[in-house]
Scaffold this active site. Structure first.
Site, PDB file in Angstrom:
ATOM      1  N   ASN A   1      -3.337   9.892  24.652  1.00 38.09           N
ATOM      2  CA  ASN A   1      -2.409   8.904  25.200  1.00 38.09           C
ATOM      3  C   ASN A   1      -1.843   8.026  24.084  1.00 38.09           C
ATOM      4  O   ASN A   1      -2.526   7.704  23.108  1.00 38.09           O
ATOM      5  CB  ASN A   1      -3.029   8.077  26.338  1.00 38.09           C
ATOM      6  CG  ASN A   1      -4.340   7.417  25.998  1.00 38.09           C
ATOM      7  OD1 ASN A   1      -5.106   7.903  25.181  1.00 38.09           O
ATOM      8  ND2 ASN A   1      -4.619   6.299  26.639  1.00 38.09           N
TER       9      ASN A   1
ATOM     10  N   CYS B   1       0.980   9.582  28.827  1.00 36.32           N
ATOM     11  CA  CYS B   1      -0.345  10.126  29.134  1.00 36.32           C
ATOM     12  C   CYS B   1      -0.648  11.306  28.216  1.00 36.32           C
ATOM     13  O   CYS B   1       0.261  12.059  27.813  1.00 36.32           O
ATOM     14  CB  CYS B   1      -0.414  10.631  30.573  1.00 36.32           C
ATOM     15  SG  CYS B   1      -0.421   9.339  31.818  1.00 36.32           S
TER      16      CYS B   1
ATOM     17  N   GLU C   1      -1.953  14.091  28.925  1.00 32.92           N
ATOM     18  CA  GLU C   1      -1.614  15.395  29.519  1.00 32.92           C
ATOM     19  C   GLU C   1      -0.169  15.780  29.210  1.00 32.92           C
ATOM     20  O   GLU C   1       0.130  16.924  28.865  1.00 32.92           O
ATOM     21  CB  GLU C   1      -1.807  15.344  31.038  1.00 32.92           C
ATOM     22  CG  GLU C   1      -3.247  15.207  31.487  1.00 32.92           C
ATOM     23  CD  GLU C   1      -3.740  13.775  31.576  1.00 32.92           C
ATOM     24  OE1 GLU C   1      -3.166  12.875  30.904  1.00 32.92           O
ATOM     25  OE2 GLU C   1      -4.700  13.537  32.325  1.00 32.92           O
TER      26      GLU C   1
ATOM     27  N   CYS D   1       1.552  13.269  35.946  1.00 29.98           N
ATOM     28  CA  CYS D   1       1.104  14.423  35.143  1.00 29.98           C
ATOM     29  C   CYS D   1       0.864  15.634  36.030  1.00 29.98           C
ATOM     30  O   CYS D   1       1.117  16.769  35.620  1.00 29.98           O
ATOM     31  CB  CYS D   1      -0.146  14.063  34.348  1.00 29.98           C
ATOM     32  SG  CYS D   1       0.199  12.908  33.000  1.00 29.98           S
TER      33      CYS D   1
HETATM   34  N1  THU Z   1      -3.777   7.970  31.018  1.00 29.02           N
HETATM   35  C1  THU Z   1      -3.716   9.275  30.585  1.00 29.02           C
HETATM   36  O1  THU Z   1      -3.543   9.520  29.387  1.00 29.02           O
HETATM   37  N2  THU Z   1      -3.861  10.250  31.499  1.00 29.02           N
HETATM   38  C2  THU Z   1      -4.047  10.059  32.844  1.00 29.02           C
HETATM   39  O2  THU Z   1      -4.084  11.029  33.617  1.00 29.02           O
HETATM   40  C3  THU Z   1      -4.193   8.704  33.372  1.00 29.02           C
HETATM   41  C4  THU Z   1      -3.965   7.605  32.412  1.00 29.02           C
HETATM   42  C5  THU Z   1      -3.620   6.898  30.045  1.00 29.02           C
HETATM   43  C6  THU Z   1      -2.341   6.112  30.186  1.00 29.02           C
HETATM   44  C7  THU Z   1      -2.752   4.780  29.579  1.00 29.02           C
HETATM   45  O3  THU Z   1      -2.565   4.857  28.176  1.00 29.02           O
HETATM   46  C8  THU Z   1      -4.240   4.664  29.855  1.00 29.02           C
HETATM   47  O4  THU Z   1      -4.663   5.981  30.191  1.00 29.02           O
HETATM   48  C9  THU Z   1      -4.571   3.711  30.986  1.00 29.02           C
HETATM   49  O5  THU Z   1      -3.850   4.011  32.127  1.00 29.02           O
END
Ligand code: THU
Length: 129
Positions: free
Chosen positions: A41, A52, A54, A88
C-alpha cells in the site's frame, strides 16, 4: 499455503508506505504461468489517494502483460486476517472470479475464492447489451 508467495508478500509489506494509517499491507499475485508480482500500500497526505496493495500488484502485473491470475496472497498484522476491500475485489474480478485469495495474519490464515467475496460482479458483458 504457498511459502514462496507468502515470502514475496512479506517482502513487499516491508516496503509499504503507510505513515498515516500505520497499517502495512503486502501482497503477491501469481499468474497462470507462475510469475509473481508484488504490491504494497502507498498512502498520501491527501488521504483519499491511498493505493491498496492489491491494486498496486494488479497494475504491475497487467503492465507486464499478464491477464490470467491464479492466487493472491495478502499479508498484514491483523487478526483475523482481512479480505480485500470492495474496490480491490471489483478490480480483481475484471480478470476472473476463480482467483484464490489467501489472507495471512500472525497466526491465522483465511482463504476464499474471489467469486465468494464479490458475487455477481459487474463485468464487461453488461457493456455489450
Ligand atoms: N489497504 C490495502 O492495501 N488493502 C486492502 O484491501 C484494504 C486496505 C490499505 C489502504 C490503506 O493504506 C491502509 O490499508 C488502511 O486502510
Amino acid at each position: 499455503m504457498d511459502e514462496r508467495l507468502i515470502h514475496a508478500a512479506r517482502q513487499a509489506q516491508a516496503n509499504a508506505y503507510a505513515p498515516y494509517s500505520g497499517y502495512t499491507v503486502g501482497v503477491a499475485l501469481e499468474t497462470a504461468n507462475g510469475d509473481v508480482f508484488t504490491g504494497a500500500n502507498v498512502e498520501n497526505a491527501s488521504f483519499g489517494l491511498a493505493n491498496c496493495a492489491e491494486r498496486v500488484a494488479l497494475g504491475a502485473a497487467v503492465t507486464a502483460g499478464a491477464r490470467r491470475f491464479t492466487r493472491l496472497v495478502i499479508v498484514t498484522h491483523s487478526e483475523p486476517p482481512p479480505a480485500p476491500c470492495g474496490a480491490c475485489r471489483q478490480a480483481l474480478a475484471e480478470f476472473g472470479s476463480d482467483l484464490i485469495v489467501e489472507s495471512v495474519g500472525p497466526s491465522e490464515t483465511r482463504v476464499w475464492q474471489l467469486g465468494q467475496l464479490l458475487p455477481d460482479a459487474f463485468g464487461g458483458e453488461y457493456l455489450e447489451s
